[in-house]
Write a protein that holds these residues in place. Structure first.
Motif, mmCIF file in Angstrom:
data_model
loop_
_atom_site.group_PDB
_atom_site.id
_atom_site.type_symbol
_atom_site.label_atom_id
_atom_site.label_comp_id
_atom_site.label_asym_id
_atom_site.label_seq_id
_atom_site.Cartn_x
_atom_site.Cartn_y
_atom_site.Cartn_z
ATOM 1 N N SER A 124 0.836 -1.190 0.000
ATOM 2 C CA SER A 124 0.000 0.000 0.000
ATOM 3 C C SER A 124 0.877 1.250 0.000
ATOM 4 C CB SER A 124 -0.940 -0.073 1.181
ATOM 5 O OG SER A 124 -0.776 0.904 2.128
ATOM 6 N N LYS A 125 0.419 2.261 -0.714
ATOM 7 C CA LYS A 125 1.181 3.515 -0.834
ATOM 8 C C LYS A 125 0.949 4.397 0.398
ATOM 9 C CE LYS A 125 0.789 3.867 -5.845
ATOM 10 N NZ LYS A 125 0.318 4.718 -6.940
ATOM 11 N N PRO A 126 1.968 5.166 0.802
ATOM 12 C CA PRO A 126 1.783 6.102 1.919
ATOM 13 C C PRO A 126 0.778 7.197 1.550
ATOM 14 C CG PRO A 126 4.119 5.833 1.386
ATOM 15 C CD PRO A 126 3.332 5.149 0.310
ATOM 16 N N LEU A 127 -0.045 7.565 2.520
ATOM 17 C CA LEU A 127 -1.071 8.588 2.303
ATOM 18 C C LEU A 127 -0.761 9.853 3.089
ATOM 19 C CD1 LEU A 127 -4.279 6.382 2.594
ATOM 20 C CD2 LEU A 127 -3.314 7.351 0.510
ATOM 21 N N VAL A 128 -1.301 10.956 2.581
ATOM 22 C CA VAL A 128 -1.206 12.249 3.264
ATOM 23 C C VAL A 128 -2.636 12.749 3.455
ATOM 24 C CG1 VAL A 128 -0.400 14.626 3.050
ATOM 25 C CG2 VAL A 128 0.997 12.767 2.155
ATOM 26 N N ALA A 129 -3.001 13.134 4.669
ATOM 27 C CA ALA A 129 -4.338 13.656 4.947
ATOM 28 C C ALA A 129 -4.310 15.178 4.795
ATOM 29 C CB ALA A 129 -4.782 13.283 6.341
ATOM 30 N N ILE A 130 -5.242 15.697 4.019
ATOM 31 C CA ILE A 130 -5.342 17.137 3.759
ATOM 32 C C ILE A 130 -6.687 17.627 4.273
ATOM 33 C CG2 ILE A 130 -5.454 18.911 1.957
ATOM 34 C CD1 ILE A 130 -2.713 17.703 2.078
ATOM 35 N N LYS A 131 -6.677 18.745 4.982
ATOM 36 C CA LYS A 131 -7.920 19.392 5.417
ATOM 37 C C LYS A 131 -7.948 20.792 4.825
ATOM 38 C CE LYS A 131 -9.103 17.078 9.629
ATOM 39 N NZ LYS A 131 -9.562 17.224 10.988
ATOM 40 N N LEU A 132 -9.075 21.123 4.225
ATOM 41 C CA LEU A 132 -9.272 22.447 3.631
ATOM 42 C C LEU A 132 -10.324 23.189 4.437
ATOM 43 C CD1 LEU A 132 -9.520 21.173 -0.036
ATOM 44 C CD2 LEU A 132 -7.521 22.190 1.052
ATOM 45 N N ARG A 133 -10.020 24.402 4.842
ATOM 46 C CA ARG A 133 -10.977 25.221 5.581
ATOM 47 C C ARG A 133 -11.579 26.218 4.608
ATOM 48 N NH1 ARG A 133 -8.276 27.455 10.392
ATOM 49 N NH2 ARG A 133 -7.224 28.666 8.815
ATOM 50 N N CYS A 134 -12.891 26.143 4.434
ATOM 51 C CA CYS A 134 -13.607 26.997 3.497
ATOM 52 C C CYS A 134 -13.978 28.316 4.174
ATOM 53 C CB CYS A 134 -14.866 26.301 3.011
ATOM 54 S SG CYS A 134 -14.536 24.722 2.224
ATOM 55 N N PRO A 135 -14.238 29.354 3.372
ATOM 56 C CA PRO A 135 -14.568 30.667 3.945
ATOM 57 C C PRO A 135 -15.750 30.644 4.900
ATOM 58 C CG PRO A 135 -14.228 30.852 1.589
ATOM 59 C CD PRO A 135 -14.195 29.392 1.921
ATOM 60 N N GLU A 136 -16.745 29.791 4.637
ATOM 61 C CA GLU A 136 -17.926 29.750 5.512
ATOM 62 C C GLU A 136 -17.701 28.910 6.754
ATOM 63 O OE1 GLU A 136 -18.276 26.378 2.635
ATOM 64 O OE2 GLU A 136 -17.878 28.493 2.369
ATOM 65 N N GLY A 137 -16.475 28.368 6.917
ATOM 66 C CA GLY A 137 -16.144 27.608 8.111
ATOM 67 C C GLY A 137 -16.187 26.097 7.931
ATOM 68 N N LYS A 138 -16.755 25.642 6.825
ATOM 69 C CA LYS A 138 -16.825 24.199 6.537
ATOM 70 C C LYS A 138 -15.418 23.655 6.303
ATOM 71 C CE LYS A 138 -18.440 21.335 2.749
ATOM 72 N NZ LYS A 138 -19.137 21.344 1.469
ATOM 73 N N THR A 139 -15.186 22.413 6.692
ATOM 74 C CA THR A 139 -13.900 21.750 6.471
ATOM 75 C C THR A 139 -14.108 20.572 5.530
ATOM 76 O OG1 THR A 139 -13.141 22.356 8.685
ATOM 77 C CG2 THR A 139 -11.972 20.591 7.594
ATOM 78 N N ILE A 140 -13.232 20.463 4.541
ATOM 79 C CA ILE A 140 -13.257 19.350 3.596
ATOM 80 C C ILE A 140 -11.987 18.544 3.819
ATOM 81 C CG2 ILE A 140 -13.273 18.679 1.168
ATOM 82 C CD1 ILE A 140 -14.570 21.404 0.561
#
Length: 58
Positions: free
Chosen positions: A1-17
């Motif tokens: 299995s390949k190594p993974l990187v977790a990314i979190k994006l914070r949107c202007p309205e406060g939502k996180t993806i």
């Protein structure tokens, strides 16, 4: 299995993806993902947390 990187994006309205990318993926893949979520390239910046750096134009 390949190594993974977790990314979190914070949107202007406060939502996180959250999404995981393979460590071998390119910044271009992340930018395409953000665009697919409805954020045109001209309307956002991608910043690293520490040290704070704009990587949108790399």
């Amino acid at each position: 299995s390949k190594p993974l990187v977790a990314i979190k994006l914070r949107c202007p309205e406060g939502k996180t993806i959250s999404r995981r990318f393979y460590k071998t993926d390119h910044l271009y893949d992340l930018l395409n993902f953000v665009t697919s979520q409805g954020f045109p390239v001209e309307r956002y910046k991608l910043l690293t947390a520490y040290p704070r750096r704009d990587v949108s134009l790399l």
